[in-house]
Design a protein around this motif. Sequence first.
Motif, PDB file in Angstrom:
ATOM      1  N   ALA A 310      44.147  59.399  51.737  1.00 18.85           N
ATOM      2  CA  ALA A 310      45.564  59.335  51.343  1.00 18.85           C
ATOM      3  C   ALA A 310      46.252  58.152  52.010  1.00 18.85           C
ATOM      4  O   ALA A 310      47.083  57.466  51.393  1.00 18.85           O
ATOM      5  N   ASP A 311      45.922  57.902  53.260  1.00 16.84           N
ATOM      6  CA  ASP A 311      46.459  56.730  53.940  1.00 16.84           C
ATOM      7  C   ASP A 311      46.038  55.439  53.249  1.00 16.84           C
ATOM      8  O   ASP A 311      46.829  54.491  53.122  1.00 16.84           O
ATOM      9  N   ALA A 312      44.791  55.403  52.802  1.00 13.59           N
ATOM     10  CA  ALA A 312      44.283  54.181  52.160  1.00 13.59           C
ATOM     11  C   ALA A 312      45.096  53.827  50.925  1.00 13.59           C
ATOM     12  O   ALA A 312      45.261  52.645  50.589  1.00 13.59           O
ATOM     13  N   LEU A 313      45.646  54.821  50.236  1.00 17.69           N
ATOM     14  CA  LEU A 313      46.466  54.553  49.054  1.00 17.69           C
ATOM     15  C   LEU A 313      47.784  53.870  49.413  1.00 17.69           C
ATOM     16  O   LEU A 313      48.424  53.275  48.557  1.00 17.69           O
ATOM     17  N   ARG A 314      48.171  53.980  50.665  1.00 16.33           N
ATOM     18  CA  ARG A 314      49.430  53.363  51.118  1.00 16.33           C
ATOM     19  C   ARG A 314      49.193  52.081  51.909  1.00 16.33           C
ATOM     20  O   ARG A 314      50.114  51.563  52.538  1.00 16.33           O
TER      21      ARG A 314
END
Length: 735
Positions: A310-314
């Motif tokens: 999920a962090d990677a998407l941001r």
Amino acid sequence: MARSTVSAAERSKSTSSPSPSLNSSQEALSPERLIEIYRLMYLSRRTDDREIMLKRQQKIFFQISGAGHEALLVAAGLVLKSGYDWFFPYYRDRALCLALGVTAEELLLQAVGAAADPASGGRQMPSHWSSPQHHIVSQSSATSTQCLHAVGCAEAGRYFTRHPEAAAKQEGDYRQWRDVTFHGDEVAYVSLGEGSTSQGEFWESLNTASNEKLPVIFVIEDNGYAISVPVEVNTPGGNISKLVQNFPNFHFAEIDGTDPVACVRAFEEAAAWCRAGNGPAFIHGHVIRPYSHSLSDDDRLYRPESERNADALRDPLSKTQMLLLREGILDAAGINQLEKEVDEEVRQAADRAMRSPLPQPDKAEILKHVYSENYDPTSPALATAPARTADSQERTMADLINACLKDEMRRDPRIVVFGEDVADSSREEYLKQGLVKGKGGVFKLTAGLQTEFGSGRVFNSPLAEANIVGRAVGMAVRGMKPVVEIQFFDYIWPAVHQLRNELSLMRWRSNGTWASPAVVRVPIGGYLTGGSVYHSQSGESIFTHTPGIRIVFPSNALDANGLLRTAIRCDDPVLFFEHKRLYRETYGRAAYPGPDYMIPFGKAAKVREGKDLTLVTYGALVPRALQAAQKAHREHGIETEILDLRTLNPYDWEAIAESVRKTSRVIVAHEDMLSWGYGAELAARIADELFHDLDAPVKRIAAMDTFVAYQPILEDVILPQPEDIYQGIVALKQF
């Protein structure tokens, strides 16, 4: 109070959204500006990656990244002004430094620990930024201590604006590392992670910045984790913005810190607020941490894959890249070309850094910059005789300390005095209207200073010792000369973090490019008849164990005056211990010596000649040793030589050695407890280096290994008395 926030729903939306929108900015950023933002973000990430590779190849020794914070920090570096504003960053701020003008090679030199590392000369681990040219003040590993430095620096900038004559006053080596130019609207930037907001110094800094309406921008880089501890464990409710929102005079902004456009807008608004004199600003940026806390950490042990994905998407790099593509600012080929150029820049920087010579393991070089090399307070040239005046009235130690402070404040407009209760009255109108006489300290040593010099130069601090010393560090770094007071030694402990990790280390850790020569006055000691546990402590050995700070401990009025003047004029931080029992004692009174009387540090005073044994002491034990020596002479004919050290770091080894070689017997006496006390070091060195000159073992006399009790009959047993010293003299002579 101004406020710009992002709601929970908006944060949730920004988490799932792959890219920001130009429409989120009131003024669209130019294509060239956006390309530069992406280039700096990518440069920061690739420098991180290169360090990680070097660490895995065991070519460097530590790595901690700023990955995921790049959009917030590049925005800060581009909006604020390098070499104009002042910066107190923390270890994630790689992108800020690059945006301000520090090069990737300079950052990698620190990773290598090269001699040419401009931040520390190989003395500090990577990501401990420092650059006088860019006003990036040397940083320690301690979390949130820099908040108070930023506050002090902002106070100093305001002070110089109001007192331009102070900026022209330079002494020692100040011009080598200080930029005392002032513009009237400079901003102090300070950053920290969301976990560091649990530290008391963070809250103390908000307190003062709010009260004084200081131009400080607080930046919270909230990546959700303090190493492995999630934000909701550190912060009630999991959101620091909700906790601080009632501080007055602040501009608040809670933003998506992975959106470069929102970040630029937030810093533009915050800087405008501060430069206009409205007060401080608080930017809470929600960022990500795509890598582990450091290469010594593995976040897979406490973060599930789903959370990391999920962090990677941001990821701010991906979001900014998509913005450039969507807006037609760069196509895929243009982005590839930019990234290729940055990759080559970082590769060449790393190659040069790896070839750079390492520091030489020379002891003299290692010790360089522990203290100032350009203004030596131990120089005999400092010694001046008391002035001959018509005023021969004998005055107390308290009187002559007060006189010295007034003399020095008249001489040097950079000096400010602050601490708890040191002002005559914080409500200055009461003084002007004659409604109150004024306090001037609990012992009255600063009485009249505010009345003469005004509230801008003499003022009360909050009841927070770290606040006092931390602000002094920031002021001294900026070019002022703070002379601050800790009300009682017994309450110095909240300030030890600042004293040990910041004040004393600033010069050495920055390899001489920064320094913080403040004076910290501290009433100390017992013999008060009812002082009890929390008003009678001694503990000077704890501070003499700290390199980089001078320790002074006078026993009489004349020495206190001359040593305080040297402390104020020297270019090192000084802890100035003042024994409370001696403030108004009959012993040690002296006439006013004039406004230039100085005593060098590290020069003991021989207060009694003798041939039978040497007694080395300081502080309140000096008059007690004299009583004991007089009795030993009356009753046994023993001639005791007494040395008053006067300063504990440095101390006068030559005087000790000369006396011991003459008498062949020695007692070391001090007020602090016997075990692990200051005298243990002296006794050990005497036994080591003067063994063949001794006719008897080295003897120590000190307090019991306990605390000082309230009841006077107990205090008398706990603390060393003249009778204890007398018995020690007689026993040692008979050995």
